[in-house]
Design a protein around this motif. Sequence first.
Motif, mmCIF file in Angstrom:
data_model
loop_
_atom_site.group_PDB
_atom_site.id
_atom_site.type_symbol
_atom_site.label_atom_id
_atom_site.label_comp_id
_atom_site.label_asym_id
_atom_site.label_seq_id
_atom_site.Cartn_x
_atom_site.Cartn_y
_atom_site.Cartn_z
ATOM 1 N N GLY A 167 17.105 -5.281 35.213
ATOM 2 C CA GLY A 167 17.677 -6.138 34.119
ATOM 3 C C GLY A 167 18.189 -7.566 35.050
ATOM 4 O O GLY A 167 17.529 -7.917 35.984
ATOM 5 N N HIS A 168 18.968 -8.421 34.263
ATOM 6 C CA HIS A 168 19.446 -9.809 34.828
ATOM 7 C C HIS A 168 20.695 -9.594 35.311
ATOM 8 O O HIS A 168 20.825 -9.775 36.608
ATOM 9 C CB HIS A 168 19.189 -10.574 33.437
ATOM 10 N N ASP A 169 21.814 -9.655 34.573
ATOM 11 C CA ASP A 169 22.997 -9.715 35.359
ATOM 12 C C ASP A 169 23.467 -8.735 36.444
ATOM 13 O O ASP A 169 24.245 -8.706 37.275
ATOM 14 C CB ASP A 169 24.216 -9.773 34.223
ATOM 15 N N PHE A 216 22.249 -3.654 16.611
ATOM 16 C CA PHE A 216 22.237 -5.099 17.058
ATOM 17 C C PHE A 216 21.653 -5.229 18.418
ATOM 18 O O PHE A 216 21.855 -4.471 19.274
ATOM 19 C CB PHE A 216 23.471 -5.834 17.116
ATOM 20 N N PRO A 217 20.446 -5.995 18.718
ATOM 21 C CA PRO A 217 19.680 -5.729 19.869
ATOM 22 C C PRO A 217 20.623 -5.980 21.139
ATOM 23 O O PRO A 217 20.107 -5.476 22.103
ATOM 24 C CB PRO A 217 18.611 -7.109 19.994
ATOM 25 N N THR A 218 21.398 -6.874 21.004
ATOM 26 C CA THR A 218 22.364 -6.870 22.360
ATOM 27 C C THR A 218 23.036 -5.546 22.868
ATOM 28 O O THR A 218 23.114 -5.460 23.993
ATOM 29 C CB THR A 218 23.417 -8.024 22.160
ATOM 30 N N PHE A 219 23.301 -4.730 21.793
ATOM 31 C CA PHE A 219 23.839 -3.506 22.349
ATOM 32 C C PHE A 219 22.992 -2.695 23.223
ATOM 33 O O PHE A 219 23.204 -2.355 24.323
ATOM 34 C CB PHE A 219 24.386 -2.666 21.142
ATOM 35 N N PHE A 220 21.764 -2.611 23.016
ATOM 36 C CA PHE A 220 20.964 -1.535 23.714
ATOM 37 C C PHE A 220 19.831 -2.398 24.563
ATOM 38 O O PHE A 220 19.050 -1.610 25.291
ATOM 39 C CB PHE A 220 20.306 -0.632 22.854
ATOM 40 N N THR A 221 19.790 -3.702 24.599
ATOM 41 C CA THR A 221 18.671 -4.401 25.336
ATOM 42 C C THR A 221 19.331 -5.238 26.405
ATOM 43 O O THR A 221 18.829 -5.519 27.508
ATOM 44 C CB THR A 221 18.024 -5.471 24.685
ATOM 45 N N ASP A 222 20.667 -5.635 26.270
ATOM 46 C CA ASP A 222 21.292 -6.310 27.071
ATOM 47 C C ASP A 222 22.620 -5.623 27.954
ATOM 48 O O ASP A 222 22.892 -5.959 28.940
ATOM 49 C CB ASP A 222 21.717 -7.777 26.484
ATOM 50 N N MET A 223 23.386 -5.113 26.987
ATOM 51 C CA MET A 223 24.569 -4.445 27.605
ATOM 52 C C MET A 223 24.212 -3.399 28.744
ATOM 53 O O MET A 223 25.236 -3.565 29.587
ATOM 54 C CB MET A 223 25.321 -3.798 26.583
ATOM 55 N N PRO A 224 23.246 -2.676 28.560
ATOM 56 C CA PRO A 224 22.912 -2.081 29.822
ATOM 57 C C PRO A 224 22.875 -2.651 31.081
ATOM 58 O O PRO A 224 22.927 -2.122 32.238
ATOM 59 C CB PRO A 224 21.794 -1.069 29.458
ATOM 60 N N PHE A 225 22.461 -3.934 31.147
ATOM 61 C CA PHE A 225 22.122 -5.006 32.075
ATOM 62 C C PHE A 225 23.343 -5.720 32.774
ATOM 63 O O PHE A 225 23.474 -6.571 33.355
ATOM 64 C CB PHE A 225 21.136 -5.743 31.947
ATOM 65 N N MET A 226 24.557 -5.536 31.737
ATOM 66 C CA MET A 226 26.020 -6.102 32.134
ATOM 67 C C MET A 226 27.054 -5.056 32.385
ATOM 68 O O MET A 226 27.882 -4.976 31.168
ATOM 69 C CB MET A 226 26.303 -7.222 30.872
#
Length: 844
Positions: A286-288, A377-387
């Motif tokens: 992930g990123h963050d 919403f894509p942020t929930f399952f594509t970005d939140m696991p990385f933050m």
Amino acid sequence: MSTDVSPASLDSAPVGLDSLDDSSLDDLTRPIPALGEGVESETVPMSPPVGLPGPVVDAETVIVRRPRTRLPARPWTRRRVAAYLPVVLAHVLVLGDLDVPVLRPVAALYLLLGLPAYMIWYRTNWTRASRQEAVVFSLVGGVILLMLAGLLLNWVLPWFGVDRPLEAVPAFVGLADAGLLALLWWRPVPATRTRFRTRRHLTSREQVVVVLGPLAVALAVCGAVRLNNGGDGIVTAAGLVVIGAAFLLMILWRFRIRQNVVLVTVYFLSLALLLMTSLRGWDITGHDIQREYYVFQLAQMHGQWGIGWFVDAYNACLSITILPAVLSAVTGLSGVVLFKVVFQVLFALCPVMVYLIARRFGSTLVALLATIYFVAFPTFFTDMPFMIRQEIGFLCLGATILMVTNARWAVQRRITWTLFFALGLVISHYSTTYVLIALIGIALAARGALVLAGLLRRRLRGGGGYPVLRREPAVLGAFTLVAVAAMAMLWTGPITQTGGHLERTAVNLVSAMFGGQPGDRSADVGYSLFAPPSPPPEEQLAEYQETVREETAAERAAGEYLPEDVLDRHPVELATAEPLPLTGAGDVLERIGIDVETLNTVIRQGAARMLQLLVLFGMVLVLLGRVRGWRPSQEIVLLAGSSFVVMMLQVLLPSLSAEYGVLRTFQQALFLLGPFLAAGSIALFSWLGHRWATRAALALAGVFYLSLVGLIPQVLGGYGAQLHLNNAGTYHELYQIDPQRAAAEQWVLARAEATGGAEVDVAEPLDRYTFTMTYDHPDLTVGDVFPAAVRPWSYVVLTRVGTRPVIASLPSDGGDVITYRYPVGVLTDTKDRIYSSGRAEVYR
């Protein structure tokens, strides 16, 4: 006079009968017990209560008559023994340093998280709150108490000569003693009144729904493992189908299944979506999360949290420092397991809170649709696991909103609990705290404006008419605003001294408002309805290259950077994402004249704009009183409007979007805007009649779900690959750590240390190995691998070479991800290849 209650009217009611918990059902079906003394019991068949849409299956009411005299409390009850045993077991396993794979983590997790939640549950009067809300409040409160207790140990134990307070034994002894004292202090109150317990077996429909939740989790785990081993995403796709089917059945059977079943199923479905992404890769992906894992390693390495180890806003978040350090030390779990599994198990509570918030003022249909939009919403399952820090922050935020809307409690009590959850938010994530402060401030300003408008109207009408704003007590009022702002200033100021990014954002904001430089801008702004068009990626890439060349022109002429002629011979080209090849279904659509790539692009890029339109539509209709199934309180309407204003400010003032992406703000706003979105989607088709409007809204939500989770692109092809379904795509290339890359960076680190320092240029500056080289080795200078910024004597580390073109990204503070194909010829013309492992190469 008789009353006819239809399923449609029940579903549109603000609080329907399907929201009744077990205690409410007891009140509806409670028979009058016979008088007498002693203990008597009898079984009475329970008939369907009046007003329920259908019969209750497999139910019986057990009537227990207890003596009226107050019995003395017995110190050892089954409940007390059940509470003590895991604590004793955790003592034996941790103090004895017994590495039992499953037993030790479970016992330690109970001690650290379960026991505080257990004590909050039984020491707090939840009689006026629902049982489901009590579970959520207790679990979130347990997480906050663990962070605060860890912080207390971190500050107090060094006074007694314990230099590493976050290690296993000191942390365990401190927390275990606190748990034991709490257990000794707790005394269960003996029963003194008649209790009626209703045992209701799961119906056939409920059994189907309940099974689908764990099945989706199993498919998500197996699918991620299959992809990590080089397989395809067919198992993950099957899990997405199961998740969609479960949501569909819950909506179709909403009059026949109980709320407990719905909440449990929603939790498992949300967890499955999170694990599909978080379990990708065998390392931290992930990123963050890379920087988050680095600050966790600092706390773990020193056995103590100190802002001096790394003065950064990330290190000020106890959710990624003290919390995982204590959990890892006591449970024996690695940081990778905690970040990829345990934190996702906690964050999966957020959709449950979204459902409860929506169900507070609306029907089951509105609550389920709001939950679908939240998790799809894509942020929930594509970005939140990385933050991770924001996941814990969202837990505290959701509990705050849920507490604010609990009108059953007195205002003062709600304010106390709200400040407690807000304290957890302050020490968990800074940006989410600032957004909450902005929401409260804007809502207060709107409330004041409406009061003034009401006074003005009454004055113009000579004292007649109704006020614009009803008199309702506000939990998030001026006192709460000042208290939360004070806690945030104290934490980011004197305690951690990490408020610099807030000051920088404020300066850029004021400059942009008065005509100065607008500052960086996030690519997420392009998804907004009110955003001007973003410059194309080709233009941004060319502008960046020109800027780097201008800034290094003098030093380049002196030979400190690669020569101009070499850069001209090997230009940098934009890397467009390779779409998935068309499948058989995609070929069929192409043959009948439908462009699959255009179809996918229109659906996915138009999804965010359509959601904003539905939110606006729903809010307008709610204000006009023309929405069925959703009657929010005055405070929720003001907070929802404030959320929309914050998103608009991010679009109009780009420096705000650079600090906190618009998509993340929209995900946060869905706690409040989700029900408005769902109600707006139903009202959009109201001209079809209630039944067909419900079906049309369900179909619209289904299309959004199938597209946004990646099922439609996966079935048709013609769109960029997504990480949770493929071993390709931008996220896979940039954020999944390759073991060969890690080995190459370790080799460069050892070589540089042997020679007394060096400069290293890496293509992926966002992995924890790069952070280690940057912050733990002051003799190393880590830079960007962009050709115009490479020095002749520096090490250059490239990964994923040979089979595919090397993909790199531009460094940007605004959140943009612009990828380009790296011109390897620049390095072969000016440097020697000194390391190669097939997929990783080092040049110097």
